[in-house]
Design an enzyme around this catalytic site. Sequence first.
Site, PDB file in Angstrom:
ATOM      1  N   GLY A  54       0.937  -1.430  -0.330  1.00  0.00           N
ATOM      2  CA  GLY A  54      -0.137  -0.356   0.047  1.00  0.00           C
ATOM      3  C   GLY A  54       0.882   1.229   0.101  1.00  0.00           C
ATOM      4  O   GLY A  54       1.955   1.264  -1.223  1.00  0.00           O
ATOM      5  N   GLU A  55       0.310   2.408   0.059  1.00  0.00           N
ATOM      6  CA  GLU A  55       1.179   3.321   1.068  1.00  0.00           C
ATOM      7  C   GLU A  55       1.893   3.444   2.155  1.00  0.00           C
ATOM      8  O   GLU A  55       1.246   3.106   3.358  1.00  0.00           O
ATOM      9  CB  GLU A  55       0.941   4.658   1.188  1.00  0.00           C
ATOM     10  CG  GLU A  55       1.088   6.060   0.904  1.00  0.00           C
ATOM     11  CD  GLU A  55       2.396   6.058  -0.147  1.00  0.00           C
ATOM     12  OE1 GLU A  55       1.939   5.482  -1.200  1.00  0.00           O
ATOM     13  OE2 GLU A  55       3.304   6.433  -0.473  1.00  0.00           O
ATOM     14  N   SER A  56       3.432   3.512   2.287  1.00  0.00           N
ATOM     15  CA  SER A  56       4.742   3.189   3.450  1.00  0.00           C
ATOM     16  C   SER A  56       4.047   4.163   4.975  1.00  0.00           C
ATOM     17  O   SER A  56       3.258   3.972   5.747  1.00  0.00           O
ATOM     18  CB  SER A  56       5.290   2.583   3.615  1.00  0.00           C
ATOM     19  OG  SER A  56       6.107   4.143   3.103  1.00  0.00           O
ATOM     20  N   CYS A  86       6.265  -5.210  -0.093  1.00  0.00           N
ATOM     21  CA  CYS A  86       6.342  -4.120  -0.422  1.00  0.00           C
ATOM     22  C   CYS A  86       6.487  -2.981   0.816  1.00  0.00           C
ATOM     23  O   CYS A  86       7.115  -2.571   1.523  1.00  0.00           O
ATOM     24  CB  CYS A  86       5.126  -3.607  -1.065  1.00  0.00           C
ATOM     25  SG  CYS A  86       5.384  -2.724  -2.948  1.00  0.00           S
ATOM     26  N   ARG A 113      12.607   3.767  -1.648  1.00  0.00           N
ATOM     27  CA  ARG A 113      11.653   3.493  -1.625  1.00  0.00           C
ATOM     28  C   ARG A 113      11.435   3.956  -3.208  1.00  0.00           C
ATOM     29  O   ARG A 113      12.104   4.476  -3.459  1.00  0.00           O
ATOM     30  CB  ARG A 113      10.703   5.044  -1.163  1.00  0.00           C
ATOM     31  CG  ARG A 113      10.127   4.658   0.882  1.00  0.00           C
ATOM     32  CD  ARG A 113       9.185   5.603   1.375  1.00  0.00           C
ATOM     33  NE  ARG A 113       8.049   5.942   0.445  1.00  0.00           N
ATOM     34  CZ  ARG A 113       6.760   6.911   0.665  1.00  0.00           C
ATOM     35  NH1 ARG A 113       7.159   7.289   1.566  1.00  0.00           N
ATOM     36  NH2 ARG A 113       6.009   6.601   0.508  1.00  0.00           N
ATOM     37  N   ILE A 143       5.458  -3.651  -8.051  1.00  0.00           N
ATOM     38  CA  ILE A 143       4.854  -2.603  -7.776  1.00  0.00           C
ATOM     39  C   ILE A 143       5.040  -1.285  -7.109  1.00  0.00           C
ATOM     40  O   ILE A 143       4.937  -1.641  -5.814  1.00  0.00           O
ATOM     41  CB  ILE A 143       3.336  -2.916  -7.782  1.00  0.00           C
ATOM     42  CG1 ILE A 143       2.448  -4.136  -8.570  1.00  0.00           C
ATOM     43  CG2 ILE A 143       2.490  -1.183  -8.124  1.00  0.00           C
ATOM     44  CD1 ILE A 143       1.265  -4.202  -7.920  1.00  0.00           C
ATOM     45  N   ARG A 144       5.658  -0.626  -8.202  1.00  0.00           N
ATOM     46  CA  ARG A 144       6.378   0.303  -6.719  1.00  0.00           C
ATOM     47  C   ARG A 144       7.131   0.398  -5.833  1.00  0.00           C
ATOM     48  O   ARG A 144       6.785   1.218  -4.408  1.00  0.00           O
ATOM     49  CB  ARG A 144       5.696   1.213  -6.790  1.00  0.00           C
ATOM     50  CG  ARG A 144       4.668   2.242  -7.266  1.00  0.00           C
ATOM     51  CD  ARG A 144       3.648   4.031  -7.688  1.00  0.00           C
ATOM     52  NE  ARG A 144       4.680   4.846  -6.541  1.00  0.00           N
ATOM     53  CZ  ARG A 144       3.644   5.476  -5.230  1.00  0.00           C
ATOM     54  NH1 ARG A 144       2.789   4.385  -5.211  1.00  0.00           N
ATOM     55  NH2 ARG A 144       4.673   6.249  -4.623  1.00  0.00           N
ATOM     56  N   HIS A 180       5.085  -8.871  -4.216  1.00  0.00           N
ATOM     57  CA  HIS A 180       3.989  -9.138  -4.141  1.00  0.00           C
ATOM     58  C   HIS A 180       3.555 -10.215  -4.712  1.00  0.00           C
ATOM     59  O   HIS A 180       2.825 -10.619  -5.424  1.00  0.00           O
ATOM     60  CB  HIS A 180       2.789  -7.764  -4.454  1.00  0.00           C
ATOM     61  CG  HIS A 180       2.626  -6.223  -4.460  1.00  0.00           C
ATOM     62  ND1 HIS A 180       2.395  -6.195  -3.517  1.00  0.00           N
ATOM     63  CD2 HIS A 180       3.506  -5.062  -4.781  1.00  0.00           C
ATOM     64  CE1 HIS A 180       2.475  -4.567  -2.843  1.00  0.00           C
ATOM     65  NE2 HIS A 180       3.486  -4.571  -4.080  1.00  0.00           N
ATOM     66  N   GLU A 182       1.656 -12.234  -3.160  1.00  0.00           N
ATOM     67  CA  GLU A 182       0.630 -12.448  -3.075  1.00  0.00           C
ATOM     68  C   GLU A 182      -0.387 -12.717  -4.082  1.00  0.00           C
ATOM     69  O   GLU A 182      -1.409 -13.002  -4.312  1.00  0.00           O
ATOM     70  CB  GLU A 182      -0.445 -11.909  -1.422  1.00  0.00           C
ATOM     71  CG  GLU A 182      -0.864 -10.109  -2.367  1.00  0.00           C
ATOM     72  CD  GLU A 182       0.407  -9.476  -1.776  1.00  0.00           C
ATOM     73  OE1 GLU A 182       1.385  -9.871  -2.428  1.00  0.00           O
ATOM     74  OE2 GLU A 182       0.193  -8.547  -2.931  1.00  0.00           O
TER      75      GLU A 182
END
Length: 208
Positions: A54-56, A86, A113, A143-144, A180, A182
Amino acid sequence: MTLRAGVVAVQGDVAEHAAAIERAAAAHDRTIDVKEIRTAGTVPDCDVLALPGGESTTISRLLRDEGIAAEIEAHVAAGKPLFATCAGLIVAATDAGDDRVDELGLIDVTVERNAFGRQADSFEAPLDVQGLTDDAPFPAVFIRAPAIDDASSAAVDVLATWDGRPVAVRDGPVVGTAFHPELTTDSRIHGLAFFENDDAVLPAAAAE
Ligand code: GLN
């Protein structure tokens, strides 16, 4: 006995992690009950935990605000497995390289990051991951994604690298990946993190 898994559900691929945990448990002949964690009070009942991406910056703030951060720290202090992916890896690190992230300090690494650049915001790579049950490359979805800048701590094992940089590590009962797992049907890394880590504590299966 049936194990209890928690997937931290403040952001990220919660349902996908739950499905991967169920597949990994089945592959290890264990039964598991998966709960989503949004508030304090559930983590202490969990045998294993996943911390999705997500967004850390947001995740770390919500975990502190909700009182979940301290529970995750206690979970790992008790030697129970944690799998962080991630942004989860960034939050679990000792140093996120960004003051806006309030790290948990559970994986003794420094991360960068969004390390793989804008052109390659999202890509898939076949990775050799140490300790998997077979030699087939793991289809890693980035992903990013962060990369690990410093994994020199004696506590840390590097499990995989990409482009010369560590992207999967283990620190005692904690496994972290920059990608990721998952998002594929391959649950071998969930299996490694939860059922094959000799440095982690897991309740024994009931005798047959
Ligand atoms: N770029 C995000 C961060 O730095 C992580 C992205 C992800 O979890 N897929 O927090």
